[in-house]
Every structure is written in structure tokens, then in C-alpha cells.
Design an enzyme around this catalytic site. Structure first.
Site, PDB file in Angstrom:
ATOM      1  N   ASP A  65     -47.159 -38.776   1.738  1.00  0.00           N
ATOM      2  CA  ASP A  65     -46.322 -37.598   1.445  1.00  0.00           C
ATOM      3  C   ASP A  65     -45.427 -37.820   0.227  1.00  0.00           C
ATOM      4  O   ASP A  65     -45.363 -36.978  -0.671  1.00  0.00           O
ATOM      5  CB  ASP A  65     -45.445 -37.243   2.656  1.00  0.00           C
ATOM      6  CG  ASP A  65     -46.244 -36.651   3.794  1.00  0.00           C
ATOM      7  OD1 ASP A  65     -47.232 -35.953   3.523  1.00  0.00           O
ATOM      8  OD2 ASP A  65     -45.876 -36.879   4.963  1.00  0.00           O
ATOM      9  N   ALA A 123     -32.877 -34.125   4.845  1.00  0.00           N
ATOM     10  CA  ALA A 123     -33.028 -35.532   5.231  1.00  0.00           C
ATOM     11  C   ALA A 123     -33.982 -35.672   6.414  1.00  0.00           C
ATOM     12  O   ALA A 123     -33.906 -36.630   7.172  1.00  0.00           O
ATOM     13  CB  ALA A 123     -31.665 -36.125   5.560  1.00  0.00           C
ATOM     14  N   ALA A 175     -39.912 -35.133   5.673  1.00  0.00           N
ATOM     15  CA  ALA A 175     -40.399 -34.944   4.301  1.00  0.00           C
ATOM     16  C   ALA A 175     -39.392 -35.507   3.296  1.00  0.00           C
ATOM     17  O   ALA A 175     -39.764 -36.181   2.333  1.00  0.00           O
ATOM     18  CB  ALA A 175     -40.649 -33.465   4.040  1.00  0.00           C
ATOM     19  N   SER A 212     -55.048 -28.301   6.166  1.00  0.00           N
ATOM     20  CA  SER A 212     -55.783 -29.510   5.804  1.00  0.00           C
ATOM     21  C   SER A 212     -57.310 -29.342   5.806  1.00  0.00           C
ATOM     22  O   SER A 212     -57.972 -29.826   4.884  1.00  0.00           O
ATOM     23  CB  SER A 212     -55.380 -30.671   6.713  1.00  0.00           C
ATOM     24  OG  SER A 212     -54.031 -30.987   6.486  1.00  0.00           O
ATOM     25  N   LYS A 216     -46.845 -38.620  13.987  1.00  0.00           N
ATOM     26  CA  LYS A 216     -46.639 -39.505  12.834  1.00  0.00           C
ATOM     27  C   LYS A 216     -45.910 -40.802  13.192  1.00  0.00           C
ATOM     28  O   LYS A 216     -46.284 -41.875  12.718  1.00  0.00           O
ATOM     29  CB  LYS A 216     -45.875 -38.767  11.739  1.00  0.00           C
ATOM     30  CG  LYS A 216     -46.697 -37.699  11.024  1.00  0.00           C
ATOM     31  CD  LYS A 216     -45.866 -37.068   9.921  1.00  0.00           C
ATOM     32  CE  LYS A 216     -46.732 -36.292   8.954  1.00  0.00           C
ATOM     33  NZ  LYS A 216     -46.001 -35.856   7.767  1.00  0.00           N
TER      34      LYS A 216
HETATM   35  P1  ATR Z   1     -39.669 -32.036   8.006  1.00  0.00           P
HETATM   36  O1  ATR Z   1     -40.357 -33.061   8.848  1.00  0.00           O
HETATM   37  O2  ATR Z   1     -40.585 -30.948   7.517  1.00  0.00           O
HETATM   38  O3  ATR Z   1     -38.873 -32.634   6.909  1.00  0.00           O
HETATM   39  P2  ATR Z   1     -37.415 -31.782   9.752  1.00  0.00           P
HETATM   40  O4  ATR Z   1     -37.522 -33.226  10.025  1.00  0.00           O
HETATM   41  O5  ATR Z   1     -37.243 -30.843  10.900  1.00  0.00           O
HETATM   42  O6  ATR Z   1     -38.684 -31.253   8.976  1.00  0.00           O
HETATM   43  O7  ATR Z   1     -36.220 -31.586   8.692  1.00  0.00           O
HETATM   44  C1  ATR Z   1     -35.774 -30.347   8.311  1.00  0.00           C
HETATM   45  C2  ATR Z   1     -34.665 -30.501   7.268  1.00  0.00           C
HETATM   46  O8  ATR Z   1     -34.211 -29.191   6.921  1.00  0.00           O
HETATM   47  C3  ATR Z   1     -33.430 -31.258   7.750  1.00  0.00           C
HETATM   48  O9  ATR Z   1     -32.826 -31.909   6.669  1.00  0.00           O
HETATM   49  C4  ATR Z   1     -32.539 -30.113   8.249  1.00  0.00           C
HETATM   50  O10 ATR Z   1     -31.164 -30.423   8.250  1.00  0.00           O
HETATM   51  P3  ATR Z   1     -30.488 -31.193   9.526  1.00  0.00           P
HETATM   52  O11 ATR Z   1     -30.797 -32.643   9.366  1.00  0.00           O
HETATM   53  O12 ATR Z   1     -29.039 -30.905   9.377  1.00  0.00           O
HETATM   54  O13 ATR Z   1     -31.102 -30.573  10.745  1.00  0.00           O
HETATM   55  C5  ATR Z   1     -32.806 -29.089   7.189  1.00  0.00           C
HETATM   56  N1  ATR Z   1     -32.518 -27.730   7.623  1.00  0.00           N
HETATM   57  C6  ATR Z   1     -33.268 -26.949   8.442  1.00  0.00           C
HETATM   58  N2  ATR Z   1     -32.686 -25.743   8.599  1.00  0.00           N
HETATM   59  C7  ATR Z   1     -31.545 -25.756   7.855  1.00  0.00           C
HETATM   60  C8  ATR Z   1     -30.518 -24.806   7.579  1.00  0.00           C
HETATM   61  N3  ATR Z   1     -30.553 -23.575   8.105  1.00  0.00           N
HETATM   62  N4  ATR Z   1     -29.516 -25.171   6.755  1.00  0.00           N
HETATM   63  C9  ATR Z   1     -29.473 -26.403   6.214  1.00  0.00           C
HETATM   64  N5  ATR Z   1     -30.416 -27.355   6.433  1.00  0.00           N
HETATM   65  C10 ATR Z   1     -31.439 -27.037   7.234  1.00  0.00           C
END
Ligand code: ATR
Length: 269
Positions: A100, A125, A128, A14, A63
């Protein structure tokens, strides 16, 4: 002066993005990263008032707490219960925004892609993904399928999409006009968030991962005849929208993207 609060925040892009924008706009502002401990969000808002700081970016882990600490929320921040931008109005009212999702929609728009009347398959989900589900629904998508490893989170993202939201299956990756990777899969490596055999020509495929800049998933999408949209676009557009909230001017995102790339290159990324 403007700042980002987060923890950790040392590796945030940023400052590079925002200082490039201030320079481009000829504004005598400076943007710094401030490490603020978890649980100190409200005191950070109090400090803004004391210091006369009117412009703030907010990143993890603040956040959600920021959504409770401000006086008012914009519609996206209220729906998400999450704030990434704070503006202190001249009358002292502290307003929380979330740029975002709108940044993601703007990054598609910059490539001539509209979501109006289109079907979207959203992988992920998390924070982001939820911002994207909310913004894509507001922007007029016809259908949003959410595909996620953990079903309870997928349901929360579907709820944000309102009438157009549905839990999706991997088969929707082929069916959708626009496919979005909003998981962290692919960051810093070559793992793919979905089977590339499901891509088809004519689709738009957008990744929110920007390191590497062109992910292996986007390379596979382009090879299948889809139009790839890189994740750096969402990063710079959400920052450009923050600038507009702070001082009313929308910077040219190209200079911001170049600054982000220089910063990543300097770090050997
Ligand atoms: P951000 O705030 O950047 O969106 P987050 O809230 O940690 O980060 O979300 C990460 C996303 O990536 C989630 O949808 C997570 O799936 P889960 O809800 O099942 O945890 C997904 N994710 C991370 N690693 C993954 C993996 N190896 N396979 C599938 N989904 C993954």
C-alpha cells in the site's frame, strides 16, 4: 490463480484490476474474490497450501492476522504488522508483503513527484495512513507531520515515520510540500478533510479517496494552484506491485486504471 480474501469483499475492485493486468501481460491467470470469515485467516493460508495457490491479496479484516499467519514478512509488512499481499515461494515458504505505502509513493512518482527531501503533511492515522507514513519515510522524505482527530493513533503513525515523524497541526498543511488525505473523509460525498483556504500554489495535494475519482478536496487544491494527485493511482499501483511480487512482471497501470473506472461506472459510481 490468484485471489483476494476479505469480508465483505463483494465490492472489491481487485478482480477487475488484476484480471485486466493478467490479460495485458498475456498471462493465463484468473483472479477471484473469496469471502473469508473473521478469525479464519490461518485456515486460509492452510488452504493456499492445499490448493497450490501461490498468490493472494488480503483485505479487511485479515491484514493484521495475516501478519501472524505467514512464515516471513517484508520490511514494510513487519513494521506495519499488516499484510496485503501473500506469496508462496516454490519451497513452500509463505511470505507476507505490504504494497500500500509503496503503491502510494509510486503513484506520486507516476506524476513526476518525488518525496526525497520534501516535507509531507499526512491527514489521518488509520491503516492506509500508517502504510504511507512508513513508505514516505523509507523513500526519503525530510519531514512528516501527522495530523489526526485521535492523538493516540497519530502517535503510532509518527513512530512509523521514525526520525522524520512529528505530530502536526493544521498550520502544517500550508507549510508542507506535499499534503495527503489518508482519512476516509470525502468518500462518496463532498465533505472536506481540511480547510481549502490552507492550500497554496506549488504544493502537491494527494487524496487516497478515489470515489468520486476527483474529490471536492482535490478540486479545491487545483483551484489554489496546487497539483492534485488522485487516489485511484495508489489503488492501481499497489495492485501492480502485487503482480510484480507474484510473477515478476510489472503491468502497465493505465489498463488497470481503465478497468477500475469501467467497473465503477458499471456500478453507477
Ligand atoms: P483505513 O484502514 O482505510 O486507513 P481506518 O483505519 O478506519 O481506515 O482510518 C480512518 C482514518 O480516517 C482515521 O485516521 C480516522 O481518524 P481517527 O483515528 O480519529 O478515527 C479518520 N477519520 C474518519 N472519519 C473522520 C472524520 N469524520 N473526521 C476526521 N477524521 C476522520
Amino acid at each position: 490463480m490468484a485471489a483476494v480474501i476479505g469480508n465483505p469483499v463483494r465490492h472489491s475492485l481487485s478482480p477487475a484490476l488484476h484480471n485486466a493486468a493478467f490479460e495485458q501481460l498475456g498471462l493465463d491467470w484468473v483472479y477471484v474474490a473469496l469471502e473469508v470469515a473473521p478469525g479464519e485467516t490461518q485456515r486460509a493460508v492452510d488452504a493456499m497450501r492445499v490448493l497450490g495457490l501461490a498468490a493472494l491479496s488480503v483485505t479487511m479484516p485479515h491484514k493484521e492476522a495475516m501478519a501472524l499467519a505467514v512464515d516471513e514478512l517484508d520490511p514494510a509488512a513487519a513494521a506495519l504488522r499488516s499484510v496485503n499481499t501473500v506469496v508462496v515461494r516454490p519451497d513452500g515458504t509463505v511470505v507476507g508483503h505490504s504494497t500500500d505505502g509503496a503503491g502510494f509513493v509510486a503513484s506520486l512518482g507516476a506524476q513526476g513527484v518525488s518525496v526525497v527531501g520534501r516535507s509531507v503533511c499526512l491527514l489521518g492515522a488509520g491503516g492506509a495512513a500508517r502504510a504511507i507514513a512508513d513508505a514516505v519515510a523509507r523513500a526519503g522524505a525530510e519531514r512528516i507531520w501527522v495530523v489526526n482527530r485521535t492523538r493516540s493513533s497519530a502517535e503510532a503513525a509518527v513512530a512509523l515515520a521514525g526520525d522524520v515523524g512529528e505530530i502536526g497541526e493544521t498550520t502544517h498543511i500550508r507549510e508542507a510540500d506535499i499534503v495527503v488525505n489518508a482519512t476516509s473523509v470525502g468518500m462518496g460525498g463532498s465533505d472536506l478533510p481540511s480547510d481549502p483556504a490552507l492550500f497554496r500554489a506549488g504544493q502537491v495535494v494527494a487524496d487516497i479517496v478515489y470515489h468520486p475519482r476527483t474529490t471536492a478536496w482535490l478540486v479545491a487544491a487545483a483551484a489554489a494552484g496546487a497539483t492534485p494527485v488522485e487516489g485511484l493511482g495508489m489503488l492501481v499501483h499497489q495492485a501492480a506491485l502485487q503482480q510484480q511480487l507474484w510473477h515478476g512482471q510489472l503491468p502497465d497501470v493505465r489498463g488497470m486504471a481503465a478497468a477500475a473506472e469501467r467497473e465503477l461506472a458499471a456500478r453507477g459510481q
